[in-house]
Enzyme design. Structure first.
Site, PDB file in Angstrom:
ATOM      1  N   LYS A   3     -10.610  -4.266  -3.503  1.00 44.37           N
ATOM      2  CA  LYS A   3     -11.387  -3.032  -3.568  1.00 44.37           C
ATOM      3  C   LYS A   3     -10.575  -1.907  -4.175  1.00 44.37           C
ATOM      4  O   LYS A   3     -11.119  -0.936  -4.672  1.00 44.37           O
ATOM      5  CB  LYS A   3     -11.774  -2.585  -2.149  1.00 44.37           C
ATOM      6  CG  LYS A   3     -12.849  -3.392  -1.502  1.00 44.37           C
ATOM      7  CD  LYS A   3     -13.035  -2.909  -0.055  1.00 44.37           C
ATOM      8  CE  LYS A   3     -13.932  -3.854   0.704  1.00 44.37           C
ATOM      9  NZ  LYS A   3     -13.926  -3.576   2.138  1.00 44.37           N
ATOM     10  N   LYS A  24       0.837  -1.205   0.000  1.00 42.15           N
ATOM     11  CA  LYS A  24       0.000   0.000   0.000  1.00 42.15           C
ATOM     12  C   LYS A  24       0.870   1.253   0.000  1.00 42.15           C
ATOM     13  O   LYS A  24       0.517   2.255  -0.616  1.00 42.15           O
ATOM     14  CB  LYS A  24      -0.923   0.024   1.229  1.00 42.15           C
ATOM     15  CG  LYS A  24      -2.045  -1.007   1.159  1.00 42.15           C
ATOM     16  CD  LYS A  24      -3.082  -0.737   2.236  1.00 42.15           C
ATOM     17  CE  LYS A  24      -4.159  -1.797   2.256  1.00 42.15           C
ATOM     18  NZ  LYS A  24      -5.135  -1.595   3.330  1.00 42.15           N
ATOM     19  N   LYS A  33      -4.983 -10.738  -6.626  1.00 43.19           N
ATOM     20  CA  LYS A  33      -6.216 -10.991  -5.875  1.00 43.19           C
ATOM     21  C   LYS A  33      -7.281  -9.930  -6.193  1.00 43.19           C
ATOM     22  O   LYS A  33      -6.952  -8.786  -6.518  1.00 43.19           O
ATOM     23  CB  LYS A  33      -5.945 -11.102  -4.372  1.00 43.19           C
ATOM     24  CG  LYS A  33      -5.720  -9.826  -3.677  1.00 43.19           C
ATOM     25  CD  LYS A  33      -5.700 -10.012  -2.159  1.00 43.19           C
ATOM     26  CE  LYS A  33      -5.654  -8.623  -1.547  1.00 43.19           C
ATOM     27  NZ  LYS A  33      -5.855  -8.481  -0.171  1.00 43.19           N
TER      28      LYS A  33
HETATM   29  P1  AMP Z   1     -10.846  -5.907   3.312  1.00 38.84           P
HETATM   30  O1  AMP Z   1     -11.626  -5.712   2.084  1.00 38.84           O
HETATM   31  O2  AMP Z   1      -9.373  -5.737   3.067  1.00 38.84           O
HETATM   32  O3  AMP Z   1     -11.353  -5.181   4.507  1.00 38.84           O
HETATM   33  O4  AMP Z   1     -10.981  -7.462   3.666  1.00 38.84           O
HETATM   34  C1  AMP Z   1     -12.045  -8.023   4.376  1.00 38.84           C
HETATM   35  C2  AMP Z   1     -11.917  -9.521   4.451  1.00 38.84           C
HETATM   36  O5  AMP Z   1     -12.024 -10.090   3.144  1.00 38.84           O
HETATM   37  C3  AMP Z   1     -10.588 -10.031   5.018  1.00 38.84           C
HETATM   38  O6  AMP Z   1     -10.829 -11.158   5.824  1.00 38.84           O
HETATM   39  C4  AMP Z   1      -9.815 -10.413   3.799  1.00 38.84           C
HETATM   40  O7  AMP Z   1      -8.883 -11.430   4.067  1.00 38.84           O
HETATM   41  C5  AMP Z   1     -10.910 -10.910   2.857  1.00 38.84           C
HETATM   42  N1  AMP Z   1     -10.541 -10.741   1.458  1.00 38.84           N
HETATM   43  C6  AMP Z   1     -10.299  -9.566   0.816  1.00 38.84           C
HETATM   44  N2  AMP Z   1      -9.998  -9.769  -0.484  1.00 38.84           N
HETATM   45  C7  AMP Z   1     -10.045 -11.120  -0.684  1.00 38.84           C
HETATM   46  C8  AMP Z   1      -9.850 -11.978  -1.826  1.00 38.84           C
HETATM   47  N3  AMP Z   1      -9.549 -11.488  -3.024  1.00 38.84           N
HETATM   48  N4  AMP Z   1      -9.991 -13.302  -1.652  1.00 38.84           N
HETATM   49  C9  AMP Z   1     -10.310 -13.810  -0.438  1.00 38.84           C
HETATM   50  N5  AMP Z   1     -10.512 -13.070   0.675  1.00 38.84           N
HETATM   51  C10 AMP Z   1     -10.389 -11.749   0.563  1.00 38.84           C
END
Ligand code: AMP
Ligand code: TRP
Length: 336
Positions: A202, A113, A199
């Site tokens: 967002k 990041k 991956k």
């Molecule tokens: P975040 O969007 O970073 O707040 O992530 C929220 C949750 O979603 C966390 O537990 C991440 O590990 C999971 N997560 C985010 N992106 C992915 C992805 N591409 N594949 C699997 N899990 C994800």
């Protein structure tokens, strides 16, 4: 015997995508009855990168509503907003003062990041994993269900616990509980629709790279139609030369609720032209009930507000006790 405690959270940065859903929330829902669950919307984490003050409150409500819409059941879970429980910030400060700087500088997500942001990197972005540790440790969580990308942050949390207990605890009376990550194999890493080696995220600039839980059917159709594939006929899993193929088959498996074996069999001779409509249909069908429930919840916010108010009270009750325990171990004058 008391149930084990679970804590997890998602940031309110816009919408949730299939990676969040399949990697995290599905996992929470599937096992919620076996645990005492705390799920928070981590809005303090959302400002570690430049954010939009006009949408933060609304995004926070959206995520809380999506938790409910995805099937989190209040009979088993407490849903709350991180910044409503002041103990998160307070414990983060205490943990900051025992966490070596170089532990944070090593974090892969920080490095990634930070590179993206160039000059404009805040102290908060570096400190993000310590706040995450505070989230988990305040609830004496036994298990933390997350996607694969959060594994390193969980390891850091464990290192912080070991250090605090070592410095300030007694061998038979640890200050903090050591949590374990809970990472589901299937769906732990949902990949981008435009690049099967990255991956789904967002923060990807391209909307076409992800399917959001609130995307309407025609948008889902368009994104799948445009997603990256390869020129090979016949579809199979686990081929490192075909990351897109593996990812799309995995999505189809999870969204249609079939086994990997059944999908491998069904798709072995298919071309993309045949497969894409199947995936589209499965995705639309899987998301429709979530979208309906979400619209319903957002149409009248009083219920959601009640859920968050009660969640806040329950969470604060647990968190404040832990905070007081840590304060005592560090030698603070008790709050009067
Ligand atoms: P975040 O969007 O970073 O707040 O992530 C929220 C949750 O979603 C966390 O537990 C991440 O590990 C999971 N997560 C985010 N992106 C992915 C992805 N591409 N594949 C699997 N899990 C994800
Ligand atoms: N850092 C997590 C993510 O980006 C979100 C998060 C914050 C979290 N605090 C947490 C996840 C505590 C689990 C437990 O995905």
């Amino acid at each position: 015997m008391a149930k084990q405690r679970i804590l997890s959270g998602v940031q309110p940065t816009g919408n949730l995508h299939l990676g969040n859903y399949l990697g995290a929330i599905c996992n929470w829902v599937a096992h919620q009855q076996d645990y005492d669950n705390f799920f928070c919307v981590v809005d303090l984490h959302a400002i570690t990168v430049p954010h939009n003050p006009q949408s933060l409150a609304q995004d926070t409500e959206t995520i809380a509503a999506l938790y409910l819409a995805c099937g989190i059941d209040l009979a088993y879970a407490t849903i709350f907003v991180q910044s409503h429980v002041a103990a998160h910030s307070e414990l983060a400060w205490l943990l900051n003062c025992v966490t070596p700087l170089n532990w944070l500088e090593r974090m892969i997500q920080f490095k990634e990041k930070a590179i993206k942001q160039g000059e404009n990197v805040s102290v908060g972005l570096l400190d993000y994993p310590v706040l995450m540790a505070a989230d988990i440790l305040l609830y004496d969580a036994d298990k933390v269900p997350v996607g694969e990308d959060q594994k390193q942050h969980l390891e850091l949390t464990r290192d912080i616990v070991i250090r605090i207990n070592d410095k300030f605890g007694q061998p038979d009376r640890p200050v903090l509980k050591l949590p374990d990550p809970l990472i589901r194999k299937e769906g732990a890493r949902v990949m981008s629709l435009t690049d099967g080696t990255k991956k789904m995220s967002k923060s990807d600039e391209s909307e076409l790279s992800r399917i959001n839980l609130l995307d309407p059917p025609e948008v889902i159709q368009k994104k799948i139609k445009k997603c990256k594939t390869d020129p090979i006929k016949g579809l199979w899993f686990d081929d490192p030369e075909r990351p897109e193929c593996h990812n799309l088959l995995t999505l189809y498996t999870l969204l249609s609720g079939q086994t990997k074996e059944a999908v491998a069999q069904e798709c072995q001779t298919m071309g993309w032209g045949q497969f894409k409509p199947l995936l589209t249909e499965a995705t639309i069908a899987a998301l429709a009930p979530i979208q309906n429930k979400y619209q319903h919840l957002m149409a009248d916010k009083t219920y959601l507000e009640t859920v968050l108010r009660q969640g806040n009270q329950k969470a604060a009750g647990v968190a404040n006790q832990t905070l007081e325990r840590v304060r005592a171990a560090l030698g603070y004058l008790p709050k009067l």
